[in-house]
Each structure stands twice: as structure tokens, then as C-alpha cells.
Design a protein around this motif. Structure first.
Motif, PDB file in Angstrom:
ATOM      1  N   LYS A 148      35.179  44.011  53.618  1.00  0.00           N
ATOM      2  CA  LYS A 148      34.933  45.273  54.288  1.00  0.00           C
ATOM      3  C   LYS A 148      36.223  45.792  54.964  1.00  0.00           C
ATOM      4  N   ALA A 149      36.295  44.779  56.056  1.00  0.00           N
ATOM      5  CA  ALA A 149      37.276  44.971  56.894  1.00  0.00           C
ATOM      6  C   ALA A 149      38.773  45.118  56.560  1.00  0.00           C
ATOM      7  N   THR A 150      39.001  44.616  55.476  1.00  0.00           N
ATOM      8  CA  THR A 150      40.280  44.692  54.853  1.00  0.00           C
ATOM      9  C   THR A 150      40.751  45.454  53.834  1.00  0.00           C
ATOM     10  N   ASN A 151      39.341  45.972  53.067  1.00  0.00           N
ATOM     11  CA  ASN A 151      39.461  46.816  51.986  1.00  0.00           C
ATOM     12  C   ASN A 151      39.884  45.777  50.776  1.00  0.00           C
ATOM     13  N   ALA A 152      39.668  44.609  50.920  1.00  0.00           N
ATOM     14  CA  ALA A 152      40.207  43.428  49.898  1.00  0.00           C
ATOM     15  C   ALA A 152      39.355  43.380  48.589  1.00  0.00           C
ATOM     16  N   ILE A 153      39.754  42.692  47.759  1.00  0.00           N
ATOM     17  CA  ILE A 153      38.874  42.257  46.766  1.00  0.00           C
ATOM     18  C   ILE A 153      38.900  40.926  46.506  1.00  0.00           C
ATOM     19  N   PHE A 154      37.730  40.179  45.965  1.00  0.00           N
ATOM     20  CA  PHE A 154      37.795  38.806  45.645  1.00  0.00           C
ATOM     21  C   PHE A 154      38.578  38.725  44.334  1.00  0.00           C
ATOM     22  N   ALA A 155      39.431  37.599  44.160  1.00  0.00           N
ATOM     23  CA  ALA A 155      40.173  37.257  42.921  1.00  0.00           C
ATOM     24  C   ALA A 155      40.546  35.875  42.870  1.00  0.00           C
ATOM     25  N   ASP A 156      40.902  35.420  41.408  1.00  0.00           N
ATOM     26  CA  ASP A 156      41.320  34.016  41.356  1.00  0.00           C
ATOM     27  C   ASP A 156      42.754  34.020  41.523  1.00  0.00           C
ATOM     28  N   ILE A 157      43.139  33.708  42.662  1.00  0.00           N
ATOM     29  CA  ILE A 157      44.796  33.484  43.005  1.00  0.00           C
ATOM     30  C   ILE A 157      45.247  32.376  43.401  1.00  0.00           C
ATOM     31  N   ILE A 158      44.368  31.265  43.283  1.00  0.00           N
ATOM     32  CA  ILE A 158      44.933  30.098  43.531  1.00  0.00           C
ATOM     33  C   ILE A 158      45.312  29.142  42.336  1.00  0.00           C
ATOM     34  N   ILE A 159      46.271  28.087  42.544  1.00  0.00           N
ATOM     35  CA  ILE A 159      46.405  26.997  41.386  1.00  0.00           C
ATOM     36  C   ILE A 159      45.428  26.239  41.217  1.00  0.00           C
ATOM     37  N   GLY A 160      45.014  26.111  40.077  1.00  0.00           N
ATOM     38  CA  GLY A 160      43.981  25.017  39.616  1.00  0.00           C
ATOM     39  C   GLY A 160      42.548  25.726  39.664  1.00  0.00           C
ATOM     40  N   ALA A 161      42.386  26.852  40.296  1.00  0.00           N
ATOM     41  CA  ALA A 161      41.149  27.368  40.285  1.00  0.00           C
ATOM     42  C   ALA A 161      40.477  28.030  38.998  1.00  0.00           C
TER      43      ALA A 161
END
Length: 161
Positions: A148-161
Motif C-alpha cells: 500500500k505504501a509503495t503502490n507495488a504489486i507482488f510478483a515472481d521476480i527472483i531466479i529459481g522461485a
């Protein structure tokens, strides 16, 4: 005990009325790893998150918040952010673009609001720890509040996840 001076990131969270904790640690050397910070704070390394700033064709700047012991997957981030490719922002440009220095870059309170993506593993935690905007100071926060504080979204963005 020395009083903690609040950073811009902490003041933003105060204005949003979010609950968080400021955690201090001793800065040793120029660069400390997530493992070093976790050890200094006495917490699990998996909940220390680092803030990376990248560039893309469509978005001049993109923010990725990932576990400190992980690597950003540039291809995944490019696809999710709608860019053909992404690359790391040169370190020499970090302070000019964000207002923060290496080792003290917070996703909260940058000079401008940039598209922000938080590794989806954070959504499984009650609290994660991010930089408060200066070396030696961290913010322990609920990941949903960080979204909420950053207007971000959760996403799969790392290697190997």
C-alpha cells in the motif's frame, strides 16, 4: 540509549498510520550483506529484503524488492513490468535518481514514484525488513502495508522461485 532519528520513509509510514518498527544495527565496513544485517538484528535472513533499481525501455526506472539472499530475474521482471528487457541502474546514478545511497535504499520515499514489484514470497510473511533509507536503520513492516505504501504489486521476480 541514543534516540533514533526518523527517516523520510518512516515519516511517510507515520502519515499513512501504518504500524512498523525501526531496527538499528552497527554499520561495519562499506558494504554489508543481508546475512550480515540479519545476524546483527538477530532475525532470519529470509525476511531481510533489498531494494534494487533497474531501467527498462518503457519504464525508465523500475524498483524490485527481493529477499537479500536472492537474485532478481531480469527476464521475469521485464515481462511483468511490460518492458522488453531490464538492467540494473548504474550505481553512480542511484542517489541522483532515488535520493538514496547503496546500502540505504528504501522502496518508500524515493524522489519520484516508480513502478514497484515485491517478490511474492514476501506475501507469505507477517513481517519483512527493508531499509529505512540510511545505513544502519531498517524498517520491520507487514508486506501488505508495504504494498500500500509503495503502490507495488507482488510478483515472481527472483531466479529459481
Amino acid at each position: 540509549m541514543k534516540e533514533i532519528t526518523k527517516t523520510n520513509a518512516a515519516r511517510i509510514l507515520d502519515n499513512l498510520r501504518f504500524t512498523y518498527n525501526l531496527r538499528t544495527y552497527e554499520v561495519v565496513g562499506e558494504h554489508q550483506s543481508a546475512t550480515d544485517v540479519a545476524e546483527a538484528l538477530g532475525i532470519r535472513e529470509e525476511i531481510i529484503y533489498k531494494t534494487l533499481v533497474l531501467t527498462g525501455q518503457n519504464d525508465p526506472y523500475i524498483v524490485a524488492v527481493i529477499p537479500g539472499n536472492a537474485q532478481v530475474d531480469l527476464k521475469k521482471l521485464a515481462i511483468i513490468s511490460g518492458n522488453k528487457k531490464c538492467e540494473m541502474l548504474p550505481m553512480k546514478d542511484l542517489q541522483h535518481i532515488t535520493g538514496y545511497i547503496r546500502g540505504g535504499c528504501s522502496p518508500i520515499g524515493m524522489k519520484k514514484i516508480f513502478p514497484t514489484y515485491i517478490e511474492e514470497l514476501a506475501s507469505l510473511e507477517n513481517k519483512i525488513v527493508i531499509s529505512a533509507g540510511k545505513k544502519g536503520l531498517q524498517i520491520e513492516i507487514n508486506p501488505q502495508d508495504l504494498i500500500k505504501a509503495t503502490n507495488a504489486i507482488f510478483a515472481d521476480i527472483i531466479i529459481g522461485a
